[in-house]
Design a protein around this motif. Structure first.
Motif, PDB file in Angstrom:
ATOM      1  N   VAL A  59       0.849  -1.203   0.000  1.00  0.00           N
ATOM      2  CA  VAL A  59       0.000   0.000   0.000  1.00  0.00           C
ATOM      3  C   VAL A  59       0.880   1.247   0.000  1.00  0.00           C
ATOM      4  O   VAL A  59       0.626   2.216  -0.718  1.00  0.00           O
ATOM      5  CB  VAL A  59      -0.971  -0.010   1.203  1.00  0.00           C
ATOM      6  N   GLY A  60       1.964   1.210   0.811  1.00  0.00           N
ATOM      7  CA  GLY A  60       2.893   2.350   0.849  1.00  0.00           C
ATOM      8  C   GLY A  60       3.555   2.566  -0.505  1.00  0.00           C
ATOM      9  O   GLY A  60       3.726   3.709  -0.952  1.00  0.00           O
ATOM     10  N   GLU A  61       3.940   1.444  -1.157  1.00  0.00           N
ATOM     11  CA  GLU A  61       4.547   1.564  -2.486  1.00  0.00           C
ATOM     12  C   GLU A  61       3.557   2.163  -3.485  1.00  0.00           C
ATOM     13  O   GLU A  61       3.931   3.011  -4.302  1.00  0.00           O
ATOM     14  CB  GLU A  61       5.015   0.190  -2.973  1.00  0.00           C
ATOM     15  N   VAL A  62       2.326   1.714  -3.401  1.00  0.00           N
ATOM     16  CA  VAL A  62       1.299   2.241  -4.319  1.00  0.00           C
ATOM     17  C   VAL A  62       1.094   3.735  -4.073  1.00  0.00           C
ATOM     18  O   VAL A  62       1.017   4.529  -5.018  1.00  0.00           O
ATOM     19  CB  VAL A  62      -0.028   1.457  -4.155  1.00  0.00           C
ATOM     20  N   ILE A  63       1.038   4.119  -2.790  1.00  0.00           N
ATOM     21  CA  ILE A  63       0.851   5.548  -2.468  1.00  0.00           C
ATOM     22  C   ILE A  63       2.054   6.350  -2.948  1.00  0.00           C
ATOM     23  O   ILE A  63       1.905   7.430  -3.545  1.00  0.00           O
ATOM     24  CB  ILE A  63       0.611   5.729  -0.956  1.00  0.00           C
ATOM     25  N   GLU A  64       3.268   5.813  -2.705  1.00  0.00           N
ATOM     26  CA  GLU A  64       4.477   6.507  -3.136  1.00  0.00           C
ATOM     27  C   GLU A  64       4.531   6.616  -4.670  1.00  0.00           C
ATOM     28  O   GLU A  64       4.885   7.661  -5.219  1.00  0.00           O
ATOM     29  CB  GLU A  64       5.718   5.779  -2.596  1.00  0.00           C
ATOM     30  N   GLU A  65       4.210   5.525  -5.356  1.00  0.00           N
ATOM     31  CA  GLU A  65       4.182   5.537  -6.829  1.00  0.00           C
ATOM     32  C   GLU A  65       3.156   6.548  -7.346  1.00  0.00           C
ATOM     33  O   GLU A  65       3.419   7.296  -8.290  1.00  0.00           O
ATOM     34  CB  GLU A  65       3.863   4.135  -7.367  1.00  0.00           C
ATOM     35  N   ARG A  66       2.023   6.586  -6.688  1.00  0.00           N
ATOM     36  CA  ARG A  66       0.990   7.547  -7.103  1.00  0.00           C
ATOM     37  C   ARG A  66       1.474   8.978  -6.880  1.00  0.00           C
ATOM     38  O   ARG A  66       1.275   9.848  -7.730  1.00  0.00           O
ATOM     39  CB  ARG A  66      -0.298   7.276  -6.341  1.00  0.00           C
ATOM     40  N   ARG A  67       2.141   9.234  -5.750  1.00  0.00           N
ATOM     41  CA  ARG A  67       2.678  10.569  -5.466  1.00  0.00           C
ATOM     42  C   ARG A  67       3.721  10.944  -6.524  1.00  0.00           C
ATOM     43  O   ARG A  67       3.719  12.061  -7.034  1.00  0.00           O
ATOM     44  CB  ARG A  67       3.291  10.588  -4.070  1.00  0.00           C
ATOM     45  N   ASP A  68       4.598   9.965  -6.851  1.00  0.00           N
ATOM     46  CA  ASP A  68       5.624  10.223  -7.877  1.00  0.00           C
ATOM     47  C   ASP A  68       4.981  10.472  -9.244  1.00  0.00           C
ATOM     48  O   ASP A  68       5.410  11.369  -9.985  1.00  0.00           O
ATOM     49  CB  ASP A  68       6.596   9.037  -7.972  1.00  0.00           C
ATOM     50  N   ARG A  69       3.969   9.694  -9.585  1.00  0.00           N
ATOM     51  CA  ARG A  69       3.281   9.874 -10.875  1.00  0.00           C
ATOM     52  C   ARG A  69       2.610  11.243 -10.943  1.00  0.00           C
ATOM     53  O   ARG A  69       2.687  11.934 -11.964  1.00  0.00           O
ATOM     54  CB  ARG A  69       2.246   8.777 -11.091  1.00  0.00           C
ATOM     55  N   ILE A  70       1.974  11.643  -9.869  1.00  0.00           N
ATOM     56  CA  ILE A  70       1.321  12.965  -9.836  1.00  0.00           C
ATOM     57  C   ILE A  70       2.373  14.057  -9.991  1.00  0.00           C
ATOM     58  O   ILE A  70       2.187  15.018 -10.749  1.00  0.00           O
ATOM     59  CB  ILE A  70       0.512  13.141  -8.526  1.00  0.00           C
ATOM     60  N   LYS A  71       3.523  13.882  -9.289  1.00  0.00           N
ATOM     61  CA  LYS A  71       4.593  14.880  -9.403  1.00  0.00           C
ATOM     62  C   LYS A  71       5.125  14.935 -10.837  1.00  0.00           C
ATOM     63  O   LYS A  71       5.347  16.020 -11.395  1.00  0.00           O
ATOM     64  CB  LYS A  71       5.718  14.554  -8.423  1.00  0.00           C
ATOM     65  N   ARG A  72       5.354  13.747 -11.450  1.00  0.00           N
ATOM     66  CA  ARG A  72       5.827  13.715 -12.841  1.00  0.00           C
ATOM     67  C   ARG A  72       4.804  14.353 -13.787  1.00  0.00           C
ATOM     68  O   ARG A  72       5.176  15.095 -14.702  1.00  0.00           O
ATOM     69  CB  ARG A  72       6.092  12.266 -13.274  1.00  0.00           C
ATOM     70  N   ASP A  73       3.538  14.057 -13.552  1.00  0.00           N
ATOM     71  CA  ASP A  73       2.488  14.643 -14.404  1.00  0.00           C
ATOM     72  C   ASP A  73       2.440  16.165 -14.257  1.00  0.00           C
ATOM     73  O   ASP A  73       2.288  16.888 -15.246  1.00  0.00           O
ATOM     74  CB  ASP A  73       1.121  14.040 -14.082  1.00  0.00           C
ATOM     75  N   ILE A  74       2.585  16.652 -13.039  1.00  0.00           N
ATOM     76  CA  ILE A  74       2.586  18.107 -12.820  1.00  0.00           C
ATOM     77  C   ILE A  74       3.812  18.731 -13.482  1.00  0.00           C
ATOM     78  O   ILE A  74       3.714  19.784 -14.140  1.00  0.00           O
ATOM     79  CB  ILE A  74       2.529  18.431 -11.311  1.00  0.00           C
ATOM     80  N   ASP A  75       4.981  18.066 -13.343  1.00  0.00           N
ATOM     81  CA  ASP A  75       6.194  18.579 -13.992  1.00  0.00           C
ATOM     82  C   ASP A  75       6.039  18.583 -15.514  1.00  0.00           C
ATOM     83  O   ASP A  75       6.425  19.545 -16.187  1.00  0.00           O
ATOM     84  CB  ASP A  75       7.419  17.748 -13.591  1.00  0.00           C
ATOM     85  N   ALA A  76       5.480  17.492 -16.048  1.00  0.00           N
ATOM     86  CA  ALA A  76       5.273  17.421 -17.506  1.00  0.00           C
ATOM     87  C   ALA A  76       4.291  18.491 -17.953  1.00  0.00           C
ATOM     88  O   ALA A  76       4.487  19.138 -19.001  1.00  0.00           O
ATOM     89  CB  ALA A  76       4.774  16.036 -17.901  1.00  0.00           C
TER      90      ALA A  76
END
Length: 185
Positions: A59-76
């Protein structure tokens, strides 16, 4: 057959009632509390271990991956917005340059056409002036011929009138001498 089934159901219901009266619910029986508490603790510890070692890290990995994906999407999205703004500014600059080039080309074309028109007008004016000069020369020539012819016609007419009046024929030189104006007139 229906009667046999009804009888079977009634017997089963009676047996269940007697068992409930004699033993009661095993969860509420105080004699069974200790083993139940033991197995509750064992099950809780196993569940806690499984949750801590397997489920919660996932669950922590999924939350962390989601946070990273959101950050990458915002950066993109930020990069794309910057690229879009840059492209829009380049487009507006190119459009302004094209408009200024078009107005420059239009001005050059107008100036070129005006120069060509003026040159053609001057050429046509020169042709008309030459034709007018030639026409004036022909008119002057025709006028001088007409004046000469008028003098001859006047001399012939005067000769004819004098011949009728006096009955004598006069020479054309004498008539011209008389019709010619005096040097002071």
């Amino acid at each position: 057959m229906f009667a046999g089934m009804t009888l079977l159901l009634a017997v089963t219901a009676e047996a269940a009632e007697e068992a409930a009266k004699s033993e009661g619910l095993p969860q509420l029986n105080p004699d069974h509390f200790t083993p139940q508490l033991f197995w509750l603790a064992v099950t809780f510890l196993i569940l806690l271990f499984v949750m801590q070692k397997i489920a919660l890290p996932r669950v922590g990995e999924v939350i962390e991956e989601r946070r990273d994906r959101i950050k990458r999407d915002i950066d993109a999205a930020t990069r794309l917005k910057i690229d879009t703004d840059r492209a829009l500014a380049d487009y507006e600059k190119a459009l302004a340059d094209a408009r200024s080039n078009a107005s420059g080309i239009a001005k050059e074309t107008r100036d070129s056409l005006a120069a060509e028109t003026d040159a053609e007008r001057h050429r046509v004016d020169a042709q008309i002036a030459a034709k007018l000069q030639g026409a004036d020369a022909r008119i002057a020539q025709t006028k001088s011929k007409a004046v000469t012819a008028i003098g001859d016609i006047a001399a012939d007419t005067a000769r004819a009138v004098v011949a009728k009046l006096i009955g004598q024929d006069i020479s054309p030189d004498e008539v011209k001498k008389v019709l010619r104006p005096a040097p002071g007139e």
